[in-house]
Motif scaffolding. Sequence first.
Motif, PDB file in Angstrom:
ATOM      1  N   PHE A   1       2.648 -13.683   9.412  1.00 34.47           N
ATOM      2  CA  PHE A   1       2.897 -12.749   8.311  1.00 34.47           C
ATOM      3  C   PHE A   1       3.781 -11.621   8.806  1.00 34.47           C
ATOM      4  CE2 PHE A   1      -0.728 -10.976  10.488  1.00 34.47           C
ATOM      5  CZ  PHE A   1      -0.573  -9.612  10.389  1.00 34.47           C
ATOM      6  N   GLU A   2       4.314 -10.892   7.867  1.00 38.43           N
ATOM      7  CA  GLU A   2       5.143  -9.735   8.196  1.00 38.43           C
ATOM      8  C   GLU A   2       4.618  -8.507   7.479  1.00 38.43           C
ATOM      9  OE1 GLU A   2       9.298 -10.289   7.494  1.00 38.43           O
ATOM     10  OE2 GLU A   2       9.374 -12.134   8.673  1.00 38.43           O
ATOM     11  N   VAL A   3       4.749  -7.379   8.153  1.00 40.83           N
ATOM     12  CA  VAL A   3       4.399  -6.085   7.588  1.00 40.83           C
ATOM     13  C   VAL A   3       5.615  -5.189   7.764  1.00 40.83           C
ATOM     14  CG1 VAL A   3       2.879  -4.078   7.742  1.00 40.83           C
ATOM     15  CG2 VAL A   3       1.974  -6.368   8.213  1.00 40.83           C
ATOM     16  N   THR A   4       6.005  -4.513   6.700  1.00 41.44           N
ATOM     17  CA  THR A   4       7.153  -3.605   6.757  1.00 41.44           C
ATOM     18  C   THR A   4       6.679  -2.200   6.398  1.00 41.44           C
ATOM     19  OG1 THR A   4       8.613  -5.392   6.050  1.00 41.44           O
ATOM     20  CG2 THR A   4       9.469  -3.143   5.883  1.00 41.44           C
ATOM     21  N   PHE A   5       7.021  -1.226   7.237  1.00 43.47           N
ATOM     22  CA  PHE A   5       6.669   0.167   6.988  1.00 43.47           C
ATOM     23  C   PHE A   5       7.921   0.884   6.492  1.00 43.47           C
ATOM     24  CE2 PHE A   5       3.732  -1.409  10.124  1.00 43.47           C
ATOM     25  CZ  PHE A   5       2.521  -0.887   9.717  1.00 43.47           C
ATOM     26  N   LEU A   6       7.794   1.543   5.353  1.00 44.45           N
ATOM     27  CA  LEU A   6       8.907   2.256   4.759  1.00 44.45           C
ATOM     28  C   LEU A   6       8.520   3.725   4.570  1.00 44.45           C
ATOM     29  CD1 LEU A   6       9.497  -0.358   1.946  1.00 44.45           C
ATOM     30  CD2 LEU A   6      10.924  -0.047   3.961  1.00 44.45           C
ATOM     31  N   GLU A   7       9.363   4.615   5.036  1.00 41.80           N
ATOM     32  CA  GLU A   7       9.093   6.026   4.813  1.00 41.80           C
ATOM     33  C   GLU A   7       9.628   6.398   3.441  1.00 41.80           C
ATOM     34  OE1 GLU A   7       9.192  10.186   7.274  1.00 41.80           O
ATOM     35  OE2 GLU A   7      10.599   8.614   7.824  1.00 41.80           O
ATOM     36  N   THR A   8       8.762   7.000   2.636  1.00 45.21           N
ATOM     37  CA  THR A   8       9.127   7.420   1.284  1.00 45.21           C
ATOM     38  C   THR A   8       8.986   8.936   1.195  1.00 45.21           C
ATOM     39  OG1 THR A   8       6.853   7.193   0.467  1.00 45.21           O
ATOM     40  CG2 THR A   8       8.271   5.243   0.316  1.00 45.21           C
ATOM     41  N   GLU A   9       9.318   9.469   0.062  1.00 49.55           N
ATOM     42  CA  GLU A   9       9.127  10.912  -0.129  1.00 49.55           C
ATOM     43  C   GLU A   9       7.654  11.195  -0.324  1.00 49.55           C
ATOM     44  OE1 GLU A   9      11.640  12.856  -2.973  1.00 49.55           O
ATOM     45  OE2 GLU A   9      13.149  11.300  -2.760  1.00 49.55           O
ATOM     46  N   LYS A  10       7.213  12.307   0.218  1.00 48.39           N
ATOM     47  CA  LYS A  10       5.808  12.714   0.038  1.00 48.39           C
ATOM     48  C   LYS A  10       5.604  13.249  -1.353  1.00 48.39           C
ATOM     49  CE  LYS A  10       4.741  13.793   4.797  1.00 48.39           C
ATOM     50  NZ  LYS A  10       4.266  14.771   5.714  1.00 48.39           N
TER      51      LYS A  10
ATOM     52  N   ILE B   1       0.877  -1.167   0.000  1.00 50.62           N
ATOM     53  CA  ILE B   1       0.000   0.000   0.000  1.00 50.62           C
ATOM     54  C   ILE B   1       0.914   1.216   0.000  1.00 50.62           C
ATOM     55  CG2 ILE B   1      -1.719   1.295   1.311  1.00 50.62           C
ATOM     56  CD1 ILE B   1      -2.336  -1.422   2.750  1.00 50.62           C
ATOM     57  N   THR B   2       0.635   2.172  -0.859  1.00 50.30           N
ATOM     58  CA  THR B   2       1.353   3.448  -0.795  1.00 50.30           C
ATOM     59  C   THR B   2       0.350   4.525  -0.405  1.00 50.30           C
ATOM     60  OG1 THR B   2       1.049   3.785  -3.177  1.00 50.30           O
ATOM     61  CG2 THR B   2       3.135   2.868  -2.469  1.00 50.30           C
ATOM     62  N   ALA B   3       0.770   5.398   0.478  1.00 53.07           N
ATOM     63  CA  ALA B   3      -0.098   6.470   0.957  1.00 53.07           C
ATOM     64  C   ALA B   3       0.512   7.811   0.583  1.00 53.07           C
ATOM     65  CB  ALA B   3      -0.254   6.370   2.470  1.00 53.07           C
ATOM     66  N   ASP B   4      -0.351   8.797   0.376  1.00 54.11           N
ATOM     67  CA  ASP B   4       0.161  10.119   0.037  1.00 54.11           C
ATOM     68  C   ASP B   4       0.771  10.828   1.241  1.00 54.11           C
ATOM     69  OD1 ASP B   4      -2.089  10.793   1.476  1.00 54.11           O
ATOM     70  OD2 ASP B   4      -3.087  11.836  -0.160  1.00 54.11           O
ATOM     71  N   SER B   5       0.797  10.163   2.384  1.00 51.07           N
ATOM     72  CA  SER B   5       1.403  10.726   3.587  1.00 51.07           C
ATOM     73  C   SER B   5       2.904  10.448   3.668  1.00 51.07           C
ATOM     74  CB  SER B   5       0.721  10.143   4.828  1.00 51.07           C
ATOM     75  OG  SER B   5       0.893   8.745   4.859  1.00 51.07           O
ATOM     76  N   GLY B   6       3.436   9.744   2.664  1.00 52.74           N
ATOM     77  CA  GLY B   6       4.862   9.465   2.654  1.00 52.74           C
ATOM     78  C   GLY B   6       5.238   8.095   3.189  1.00 52.74           C
ATOM     79  N   TRP B   7       4.276   7.178   3.256  1.00 53.44           N
ATOM     80  CA  TRP B   7       4.553   5.838   3.761  1.00 53.44           C
ATOM     81  C   TRP B   7       4.178   4.778   2.739  1.00 53.44           C
ATOM     82  CZ3 TRP B   7       7.239   4.903   8.075  1.00 53.44           C
ATOM     83  CH2 TRP B   7       7.374   5.957   8.989  1.00 53.44           C
ATOM     84  N   LYS B   8       4.972   3.703   2.733  1.00 52.50           N
ATOM     85  CA  LYS B   8       4.677   2.520   1.938  1.00 52.50           C
ATOM     86  C   LYS B   8       4.617   1.351   2.918  1.00 52.50           C
ATOM     87  CE  LYS B   8       6.363  -0.347  -1.858  1.00 52.50           C
ATOM     88  NZ  LYS B   8       7.369  -0.468  -2.932  1.00 52.50           N
TER      89      LYS B   8
END
Length: 118
Positions: free
Chosen positions: A109-118, A69-76
């Motif tokens: 299961f695993e969930v990984t949170f990645l900070e991306t550019e907004k 999931i990619t969010a417009d808040s800067g997170w994947k």
Amino acid sequence: MEFLILLIKKNWPGKEVSVELTTCLNDEDQNLAAKQEDNFTQMRDSCERYGLHFSWEYVDPHSIHARYITADSGWKISLDRGFDVFQKYDQSAFCVENYLPQLRACRGFEVTFLETEK
């Protein structure tokens, strides 16, 4: 659908949200493909009145594998199983687990949170 409901709970009323699903059409069985399209249409129609705009596109099954999931808040958010984390349970109208997902048994299961550019 539960993910869409969560988004509605967090944002309605007052904020509109868009969810764009990229998936593969079940091309092995025409009945399943028609059901898949019907399910997505019902999801879209049900969510629209609450400010959640749901859309989908079908791509070649060999072009995607990872679930995220990619969010417009800067997170994947990377989901190794997608949303298929619950073990089988009775899905009748009188089963408590239908209404309280926190009571359902889960698969590992695993969930990984990645900070991306907004």
